[in-house]
Motif scaffolding. Structure first.
Motif, PDB file in Angstrom:
ATOM      1  N   LEU B 158      59.778 -37.196 -33.357  1.00 21.29           N
ATOM      2  CA  LEU B 158      60.087 -38.352 -33.636  1.00 21.29           C
ATOM      3  C   LEU B 158      59.880 -39.569 -32.758  1.00 21.29           C
ATOM      4  O   LEU B 158      59.615 -40.641 -32.847  1.00 21.29           O
ATOM      5  CB  LEU B 158      61.653 -38.327 -33.939  1.00 21.29           C
ATOM      6  N   ILE B 159      60.021 -39.094 -31.284  1.00 22.05           N
ATOM      7  CA  ILE B 159      59.558 -40.089 -30.320  1.00 22.05           C
ATOM      8  C   ILE B 159      58.397 -40.607 -30.317  1.00 22.05           C
ATOM      9  O   ILE B 159      57.924 -41.756 -30.423  1.00 22.05           O
ATOM     10  CB  ILE B 159      59.989 -39.405 -28.915  1.00 22.05           C
ATOM     11  N   GLY B 160      57.360 -39.542 -30.812  1.00 17.71           N
ATOM     12  CA  GLY B 160      56.070 -40.157 -30.940  1.00 17.71           C
ATOM     13  C   GLY B 160      55.895 -41.075 -32.160  1.00 17.71           C
ATOM     14  O   GLY B 160      55.176 -42.071 -32.190  1.00 17.71           O
ATOM     15  N   TYR B 161      56.612 -40.754 -33.286  1.00 18.48           N
ATOM     16  CA  TYR B 161      56.468 -41.732 -34.313  1.00 18.48           C
ATOM     17  C   TYR B 161      57.290 -43.086 -34.181  1.00 18.48           C
ATOM     18  O   TYR B 161      56.632 -43.977 -34.682  1.00 18.48           O
ATOM     19  CB  TYR B 161      57.432 -41.246 -35.728  1.00 18.48           C
ATOM     20  N   SER B 162      58.222 -42.972 -33.313  1.00 13.52           N
ATOM     21  CA  SER B 162      59.011 -44.188 -32.931  1.00 13.52           C
ATOM     22  C   SER B 162      57.945 -45.262 -32.278  1.00 13.52           C
ATOM     23  O   SER B 162      58.244 -46.447 -32.260  1.00 13.52           O
ATOM     24  CB  SER B 162      60.177 -43.958 -32.148  1.00 13.52           C
ATOM     25  N   ALA B 163      56.884 -45.053 -31.500  1.00 12.00           N
ATOM     26  CA  ALA B 163      55.910 -45.886 -31.147  1.00 12.00           C
ATOM     27  C   ALA B 163      55.282 -46.744 -32.107  1.00 12.00           C
ATOM     28  O   ALA B 163      55.332 -47.894 -31.937  1.00 12.00           O
ATOM     29  CB  ALA B 163      54.953 -45.069 -30.304  1.00 12.00           C
ATOM     30  N   MET B 164      55.317 -46.216 -33.488  1.00 11.33           N
ATOM     31  CA  MET B 164      54.618 -47.219 -34.379  1.00 11.33           C
ATOM     32  C   MET B 164      55.832 -47.938 -34.909  1.00 11.33           C
ATOM     33  O   MET B 164      55.396 -48.892 -35.774  1.00 11.33           O
ATOM     34  CB  MET B 164      54.099 -46.231 -35.414  1.00 11.33           C
ATOM     35  N   ALA B 165      57.122 -47.724 -34.559  1.00 11.88           N
ATOM     36  CA  ALA B 165      58.197 -48.546 -35.351  1.00 11.88           C
ATOM     37  C   ALA B 165      58.149 -49.928 -34.923  1.00 11.88           C
ATOM     38  O   ALA B 165      58.677 -50.910 -35.208  1.00 11.88           O
ATOM     39  CB  ALA B 165      59.518 -47.794 -35.041  1.00 11.88           C
ATOM     40  N   GLY B 166      57.427 -50.019 -33.760  1.00 11.07           N
ATOM     41  CA  GLY B 166      57.196 -51.304 -33.121  1.00 11.07           C
ATOM     42  C   GLY B 166      56.779 -52.346 -34.117  1.00 11.07           C
ATOM     43  O   GLY B 166      56.798 -53.614 -34.107  1.00 11.07           O
ATOM     44  N   THR B 167      55.914 -51.935 -34.906  1.00 10.12           N
ATOM     45  CA  THR B 167      55.043 -52.603 -35.888  1.00 10.12           C
ATOM     46  C   THR B 167      56.352 -53.581 -36.783  1.00 10.12           C
ATOM     47  O   THR B 167      55.893 -54.335 -37.414  1.00 10.12           O
ATOM     48  CB  THR B 167      54.137 -51.819 -36.811  1.00 10.12           C
ATOM     49  N   VAL B 168      57.414 -52.712 -37.050  1.00  9.51           N
ATOM     50  CA  VAL B 168      58.281 -53.581 -37.839  1.00  9.51           C
ATOM     51  C   VAL B 168      59.369 -54.165 -36.917  1.00  9.51           C
ATOM     52  O   VAL B 168      60.517 -54.381 -37.176  1.00  9.51           O
ATOM     53  CB  VAL B 168      58.977 -52.656 -38.661  1.00  9.51           C
ATOM     54  N   GLY B 169      59.088 -54.296 -35.626  1.00 10.59           N
ATOM     55  CA  GLY B 169      59.839 -55.102 -34.737  1.00 10.59           C
ATOM     56  C   GLY B 169      61.018 -54.294 -34.311  1.00 10.59           C
ATOM     57  O   GLY B 169      62.341 -54.936 -33.980  1.00 10.59           O
ATOM     58  N   ALA B 170      60.758 -52.834 -34.221  1.00  9.99           N
ATOM     59  CA  ALA B 170      61.933 -52.324 -33.772  1.00  9.99           C
ATOM     60  C   ALA B 170      62.085 -51.943 -32.120  1.00  9.99           C
ATOM     61  O   ALA B 170      63.153 -51.774 -31.715  1.00  9.99           O
ATOM     62  CB  ALA B 170      61.735 -50.803 -34.688  1.00  9.99           C
ATOM     63  N   GLY B 171      61.126 -52.441 -31.613  1.00 14.74           N
ATOM     64  CA  GLY B 171      61.005 -52.043 -30.146  1.00 14.74           C
ATOM     65  C   GLY B 171      60.911 -50.784 -29.883  1.00 14.74           C
ATOM     66  O   GLY B 171      60.363 -49.798 -30.386  1.00 14.74           O
ATOM     67  N   GLY B 172      61.245 -50.379 -28.504  1.00 16.11           N
ATOM     68  CA  GLY B 172      61.165 -49.038 -28.132  1.00 16.11           C
ATOM     69  C   GLY B 172      60.174 -48.750 -26.950  1.00 16.11           C
ATOM     70  O   GLY B 172      59.202 -49.688 -26.883  1.00 16.11           O
ATOM     71  N   LEU B 173      60.066 -47.709 -26.402  1.00 17.88           N
ATOM     72  CA  LEU B 173      59.047 -47.610 -25.073  1.00 17.88           C
ATOM     73  C   LEU B 173      57.680 -47.756 -25.673  1.00 17.88           C
ATOM     74  O   LEU B 173      56.943 -48.499 -25.189  1.00 17.88           O
ATOM     75  CB  LEU B 173      59.492 -46.149 -24.616  1.00 17.88           C
ATOM     76  N   GLY B 174      57.282 -47.006 -26.673  1.00 21.58           N
ATOM     77  CA  GLY B 174      55.998 -47.057 -27.441  1.00 21.58           C
ATOM     78  C   GLY B 174      55.431 -48.445 -27.595  1.00 21.58           C
ATOM     79  O   GLY B 174      54.627 -48.733 -27.391  1.00 21.58           O
ATOM     80  N   ASP B 175      56.611 -49.038 -28.212  1.00 22.64           N
ATOM     81  CA  ASP B 175      55.848 -50.610 -28.562  1.00 22.64           C
ATOM     82  C   ASP B 175      55.959 -51.488 -27.542  1.00 22.64           C
ATOM     83  O   ASP B 175      54.841 -52.331 -27.445  1.00 22.64           O
ATOM     84  CB  ASP B 175      57.391 -51.219 -29.321  1.00 22.64           C
ATOM     85  N   ILE B 176      56.692 -51.177 -26.230  1.00 16.83           N
ATOM     86  CA  ILE B 176      56.501 -51.871 -25.083  1.00 16.83           C
ATOM     87  C   ILE B 176      54.885 -51.520 -24.422  1.00 16.83           C
ATOM     88  O   ILE B 176      54.141 -52.468 -24.058  1.00 16.83           O
ATOM     89  CB  ILE B 176      57.521 -51.669 -24.039  1.00 16.83           C
ATOM     90  N   ALA B 177      54.671 -50.288 -24.314  1.00 18.96           N
ATOM     91  CA  ALA B 177      53.246 -50.012 -23.956  1.00 18.96           C
ATOM     92  C   ALA B 177      52.259 -50.449 -24.728  1.00 18.96           C
ATOM     93  O   ALA B 177      51.313 -50.875 -24.057  1.00 18.96           O
ATOM     94  CB  ALA B 177      53.345 -48.389 -24.204  1.00 18.96           C
ATOM     95  N   ILE B 178      52.174 -50.557 -25.932  1.00 13.66           N
ATOM     96  CA  ILE B 178      51.252 -51.217 -26.893  1.00 13.66           C
ATOM     97  C   ILE B 178      51.134 -52.822 -26.785  1.00 13.66           C
ATOM     98  O   ILE B 178      50.246 -53.400 -26.382  1.00 13.66           O
ATOM     99  CB  ILE B 178      51.410 -50.881 -28.439  1.00 13.66           C
TER     100      ILE B 178
END
Lengths: 350, 255
Positions: B158-178
């Motif tokens: 789930l931590i892996g998937y959550s990186a993609m959640a940035g695409t719906v503006g959810a933020g998170g570590l993965g989103d920051i990195a991208i």
């Protein structure tokens, strides 16, 4: 206490049919220890699982303590409330103990009581009582993995007794144990049978089990009961396979013109010096080819294979003398001898 | 970018990730556990044998698992709106995360429950237990160490998937990195997020293994606890990393 009539179980898989039980009529009296013996694949396992309907019999009826379980079963594959109630009054002990590794010994014993809806305090009191009964009061807090095989089976027995059953089914309870532990577990079953008036139906492939604790026994082969009766009846039956297997006596005639006879002693006769009387009275030389003496159900029983010089025709009088002493005499024909080497006997001896 | 600029970004991102993963794990466990148990019970020879139900559940699980997460997120948009009232933000990300993880966890539960010795089920039936008793007193408690390992694997996925959640503006570590690290060439920030992810995942994995193993020790079942090795979080999407064989195959099928 337990009666089956015409019990038949047929397994169907991919169009093939295997008949595991073929019209088994079994009658276990109240308060006795009844052993069903047979080789692997004889249908023993199916039989014991049909008694509490873990397996649905294809046809036939099972009555335990006057209750027709097959009538309670209903048509669906799942056990209804009535059947589950009835099952809780039948204890069952397994070859591989089947204890829950995630629970302590005490919690394992409490499990049947939880199912019965007994309150917490009563549960733990009853569980400790039962553990005391099987001699494991100090292990209540241990996990099954910390116990030896014999201790695990004691827990299994305590668990089986939790629901205060009148009947105990034992599915090869000692087959995974070493001889020493087997003896102590059998002794425990015997004690429970005497103290609690528990009726025990056990299946086994070990002759020693039958010999040491059973009042009655049945021999199963290919899904049928071949012989059955009380152990003393069986021993008194000439040519009984079970009796021969219980007391295997070997030995071949040393020469052509010899008479080989099997003498079975029980009761009074077992204590009489019959062989020496025979020898003195008829002035014959008796050679002993093999012998076994044991105590079954408190009675001394023995079997001896002896050889007399001369053919049977020459020995009619001495044989008659032995019969007069109340002994059971089977004359062993030379071609009959290999019977003693049937697979069952081998298994029993082992 | 200075540390004082990065710090609030990172702490917000950490919180967002934990929030999304926490909730979606909870939902995945609540939904996946019964589903996995049902898969075992309805199977041939099971206590509730029902070939049709088993095939249907199995197919639904397979379809859900074969869908790439980013597609699932888009496909579920109207459902997400119905549940949370929005398709943007952390709450909106939890819905597809949870729905993606339910079938994933259910399959792991199925495997774990199947390992429980059939003799124990028989013993409880012989005591007069019904199917519910068997599930509650045997299947789940006996499979618990494996279930905990499965939950750990699910959290890491789930931590892996959550990186993609940035695409719906959810933020998170993965989103920051991208967004910052990759798109704005803030390499430093990217490596920091990766390091944080690596630490988070290591801690979760360690805690999960520890819990599973201590349960095993207590129960002392013969043989060691199933080994789940750490997934190396080299990229924000842990799901895409070439990890150890067993865990990785499970993860990559979903992602």
């Amino acid at each position: 206490m337990i009666t089956t009539s015409g019990l038949t179980k047929v397994y169907r898989s991919r169009g093939r049919e295997v008949t595991a039980l073929d019209g088994v009529d079994l009658h276990v009296r109240e308060g006795e220890v009844y052993g069903v013996i047979g080789q692997s694949g004889a249908g023993k396992s199916s039989l014991i699982r049909c008694i509490n309907l873990l397996e649905r019999p294809t046809s036939g009826t099972v009555t335990v303590a006057g209750q027709d379980l097959t009538a309670l079963a209903g048509r669906g594959p799942r056990a209804g409330k009535e059947l589950r109630r009835a099952r809780s009054r039948i204890g069952m002990v397994f070859q591989h103990f089947n204890l829950l590794s995630s629970r302590t010994v005490q919690d394992n014993v409490e499990l049947p009581l939880e199912i019965l809806g007994v309150s917490g305090r009563q549960r733990s009191r009853r569980a400790l009582e039962l553990l005391d009964l099987v001699g494991l009061a100090d292990k209540a807090r241990a996990y099954p993995a910390q116990l030896s095989g014999g201790q695990k089976q004691r827990v299994g027995i305590a668990r089986a007794l939790a629901g205060d059953p009148k009947v105990l089914l034992s599915d090869e309870a000692t087959s995974a144990l070493d001889p020493e532990t087997t003896r102590s577990i059998l002794q425990l079953l015997r004690d429970l049978n005497r103290q609690l008036g528990l009726t025990v139906l056990l299946i086994t492939h070990e002759m020693d089990v039958v010999k040491s604790i059973c009042d009655s026994a049945a021999l199963m082969d290919k899904g049928r009961i071949v012989e059955s009766g009380t152990v003393s009846e069986l021993l008194a039956t000439p040519g009984s396979q079970l009796a021969a297997a219980l007391f295997p006596v070997g030995g071949e005639a040393s020469a052509e013109d010899r008479t080989v006879i099997d003498v079975t002693f029980h009761g009074e006769a077992a204590t009489q010096p019959v062989i020496s009387q025979l020898s003195r009275t008829y002035n014959v030389d008796v050679s002993i080819l093999g012998a076994a003496v044991d105590t079954v159900g408190g009675l001394q029983v023995g079997r001896m294979r002896i050889e007399l010089p001369g053919r049977y025709e020459d020995n009619v009088v001495p044989v008659g003398f032995l019969r007069e002493q109340g002994l059971q005499i089977d004359v062993v024909e030379p071609e009959k001898a290999p019977r003693a080497k049937s697979p069952l006997v081998k298994e029993g001896v082992k | 970018m200075t540390w004082s600029e990065m710090q609030p970004l990172l702490s917000q991102a950490c919180w967002d990730t934990l929030y999304m993963v926490g909730w979606s794990t909870l939902i995945a466990v609540v939904g996946g556990l019964p589903l996995g148990v049902l898969l075992v019970l309805t199977d041939k020879g099971g206590l509730l044998q029902n070939v049709v139900a088993n095939k249907v559940i199995g197919q639904v699980v397979n379809i859900a698992r074969s869908m790439p997460f980013i597609i699932l997120m888009v496909a579920l948009m109207s459902f997400t709106r119905w549940v949370t009232g929005t398709t943007i933000g952390r709450e909106a990300a939890i819905v597809p995360l949870a729905i993606g993880a339910i079938p994933f966890f259910a399959r792991l539960v199925e495997t774990a429950v199947r390992e429980v010795d059939a003799g124990l089920v028989e013993a409880v039936q012989a005591m007069g237990g019904n199917t519910w008793t068997v599930v509650r007193k045997v299947l789940v408690p006996e499979a618990l160490p494996s279930l905990i390992s499965s939950a750990t694997t699910t959290v890491v996925a789930l931590i892996g998937y959550s990186a993609m959640a940035g695409t719906v503006g959810a933020g998170g570590l993965g989103d920051i990195a991208i967004r910052y690290g990759y798109q704005r060439f803030e390499t430093e920030l990217m490596w920091i997020t990766v390091a944080i992810l690596a630490v988070v995942i290591s801690v979760i994995q360690f805690a999960g293994d520890f819990a599973a193993r201590s349960l095993h020790r207590r129960g002392g079942r013969s043989g060691p606890a199933p080994k789940l090795r750490l997934l190396k979080a080299e990229k924000p999407a842990a799901a895409g990393t070439p990890g150890p064989a067993e865990v990785n195959t499970e993860v990559s099928k979903v992602a």
